[in-house]
Scaffold this active site. Structure first.
Site, PDB file in Angstrom:
ATOM      1  N   ASP A  90      64.704  97.045  21.825  1.00 10.19           N
ATOM      2  CA  ASP A  90      64.311  95.766  22.408  1.00 10.19           C
ATOM      3  C   ASP A  90      65.518  94.857  22.628  1.00 10.19           C
ATOM      4  O   ASP A  90      65.418  93.870  23.342  1.00 10.19           O
ATOM      5  CB  ASP A  90      63.325  95.038  21.488  1.00 10.19           C
ATOM      6  CG  ASP A  90      61.998  95.764  21.369  1.00 10.19           C
ATOM      7  OD1 ASP A  90      61.532  96.327  22.370  1.00 10.19           O
ATOM      8  OD2 ASP A  90      61.424  95.770  20.253  1.00 10.19           O
ATOM      9  N   ASP A  98      56.501  90.627  31.367  1.00  7.40           N
ATOM     10  CA  ASP A  98      56.859  89.312  30.813  1.00  7.40           C
ATOM     11  C   ASP A  98      57.014  88.223  31.863  1.00  7.40           C
ATOM     12  O   ASP A  98      57.145  87.046  31.506  1.00  7.40           O
ATOM     13  CB  ASP A  98      58.161  89.359  29.989  1.00  7.40           C
ATOM     14  CG  ASP A  98      58.072  90.251  28.767  1.00  7.40           C
ATOM     15  OD1 ASP A  98      56.955  90.657  28.416  1.00  7.40           O
ATOM     16  OD2 ASP A  98      59.134  90.547  28.180  1.00  7.40           O
ATOM     17  N   ASP A 116      63.634  87.977  31.834  1.00  6.28           N
ATOM     18  CA  ASP A 116      63.751  87.643  30.409  1.00  6.28           C
ATOM     19  C   ASP A 116      64.523  86.336  30.223  1.00  6.28           C
ATOM     20  O   ASP A 116      65.413  86.228  29.382  1.00  6.28           O
ATOM     21  CB  ASP A 116      64.428  88.790  29.655  1.00  6.28           C
ATOM     22  CG  ASP A 116      64.220  88.702  28.134  1.00  6.28           C
ATOM     23  OD1 ASP A 116      63.302  87.985  27.705  1.00  6.28           O
ATOM     24  OD2 ASP A 116      64.992  89.352  27.401  1.00  6.28           O
TER      25      ASP A 116
END
Length: 466
Positions: free
Chosen positions: A440, A297, A258
């Site tokens: 999240d 991701d 991330d």
């Protein structure tokens, strides 16, 4: 697994052929972890007097002379939990040769004294490589099976033995009524929602969260918080195997995770540490069926990374795909492809290809996001158009896309649970990859709640759509 081969076979048949080239028919679980010896002999073992090596892509055993019994010079593979079933039909096959004509022995047996065998077969090898194959009915019910090749006890002195393409396939796909594919996935009794319900039975929200979320199949995410990864993955997959259900796992530990979003940062301390971690992850699954989403991701989150960091990440993901290909032959692994609003289909196709898409089953879409299933399917089709002859199946995360997206990705308001886990639905599978109710990050209606922490309030918003 007694019925999961039927689940996976049905998945292959239920897909719209226009989306990708149809996969080969599912032939049943492959029980041998490494039967091709492209780079190593692991996890094959041998007696101390029998050196094993890789020789031209084959396993080479240097057999000593002077042994009294065939089992005095022996090698084999147990795999992580090689499971055998009574009355199942199995096919054992391999290619073998030797520097001298020898009659040797192979068994599939219980790895415990007195080592009863479900097949005990003599075969003769010489300088010409030959293919050997036998189909037999299992007589053992055990999770402690092994395959052996017993090469000793023969007159004529030392010799070399080569073997390749070793395969032990369980050809039985189950019996009785067809598997209910909507309940064929494993329900994690220790998911965050299930643990919350168990610990908060007096809460007025517990019954709704239990019925709508905690009792549904969803993925378990694995990272640094999981402790010893081999133990954690092995325990989870083993519990699913015992229940005859298909587990869904997420590998989420890549260094610099991330990088651009920042809410779920972390990961392994170095590329070397990650390689060790992901290799143990794949090994712990072994020959048991599983679905694995690889590093959500990671291929979409390039926007704030320089070229060197991108190459390092690609190398790690490529290594991960190779580990699942080599060590977990019955795992359907999917590289994450982001979502329709993030990376153009052509760009994502290039990234998937560079990261080892050919090593795995396919790719995943919409993990931890909110795009409607129809948008995800259209994006998957566009990626496959760009992939052309290399098109692959894809799965969609439907855990929170019941109302589609409002353009926000971090705990947006008024979103809703999507379709529960199932085969088909426009993709190869619809899965709850993100755990509904897990935050999240410290944002949106989840302000103050760290990423990955379960919130009953967030769960209720998804249940009611408010």
């Amino acid at each position: 697994m007694r019925q999961l081969s039927r689940l996976l076979g049905a998945a292959a048949l239920a897909l719209p052929l226009a989306l990708f080239a149809a996969p080969a028919a599912y032939a049943g679980p492959e029980l041998i972890t490494n039967g091709t010896f492209s780079s190593s002999t692991s996890p094959w073992w041998s007696t101390g007097n029998l050196p094993l090596s890789v020789d031209g892509g084959r396993l080479k055993a240097a057999v000593p002379g002077g042994t009294a019994n065939r089992w005095d010079a022996m090698f084999g593979e147990k795999s992580p939990a090689l499971t055998l079933h009574q009355n199942h039909s199995y096919t054992l096959s391999f290619d073998a040769s030797a520097t001298a004509t020898r009659t040797v022995r192979t068994t599939v047996q219980l790895n415990a004294d007195p080592y009863p065998a479900t097949i005990d077969q003599l075969f003769t090898v010489d300088a010409t490589s030959r293919h050997f194959s036998w189909t037999f009915t299992g007589t053992l019910e055990t999770t402690n099976g092994e395959i052996t090749f017993q090469l000793g006890g023969l007159a004529g002195g030392a010799y070399n033995f080569w073997i390749d393409n070793v395969s032990l396939v369980d050809a039985t796909t189950g019996s009785g009524s067809p598997l209910d594919l909507t309940s064929g996935f494993y329900v994690d009794p220790d998911s965050n929602p299930a643990v919350w319900v168990r610990n908060n039975g007096g809460d007025s929200r517990a019954a709704q969260i239990n019925a709508a979320i905690a009792t549904k199949p969803m993925a378990r995410w694995f990272g640094a918080w999981s402790g010893d990864i081999g133990t954690a993955v092995g325990s989870f997959v083993g519990a699913a195997d015992a229940a005859d259900k298909l587990p869904v796992l997420v590998a989420y530990n890549i260094p610099g995770r991330d990088a651009c979003g920042g809410h779920s940062g972390g990961g392994a301390g170095s590329p070397d540490a990650y390689q060790t971690w992901i290799a143990a992850f794949a090994s712990a699954i072994g020959s048991r069926p599983a679905v694995v989403i690889i590093e959500p991701d990671s291929l979409a989150d390039f926007g704030c990374m320089d070229s060197g960091a991108i190459k390092t990440r690609n190398d790690m993901i490529l290594y991960a795909t190779q580990q699942f290909h080599d060590k977990a032959p019955n795992t359907w692994a999917y590289l994450d492809a982001g979502n329709p609003g993030w990376v153009a289909a052509g760009t994502m196709a290039d990234r998937l290809t560079a990261a080892g898409l050919t090593n795995v089953r396919g790719f995943s879409i919409n993990v931890s996001n909110y795009f409607a299933t129809s948008d995800d399917v259209a994006y998957g089709a566009a990626v496959n158009t760009e992939l052309g002859a290399d098109a692959k199946p894809f799965v969609v995360d439907t855990s929170r896309n019941g109302k589609g997206t409002n353009g926000e990705w971090c705990n947006p308001a008024e979103r809703q649970l999507g379709s529960p886990a199932q085969v088909g639905g426009g993709a190869e599978m619809l899965l709850w990859v993100k755990v509904p109710g897990d935050s999240d990050g410290d944002c949106g209606i989840g302000a103050g709640i760290p990423a990955g922490q379960f919130s009953p309030d967030l769960a209720m918003h998804l249940i009611t759509g408010s």
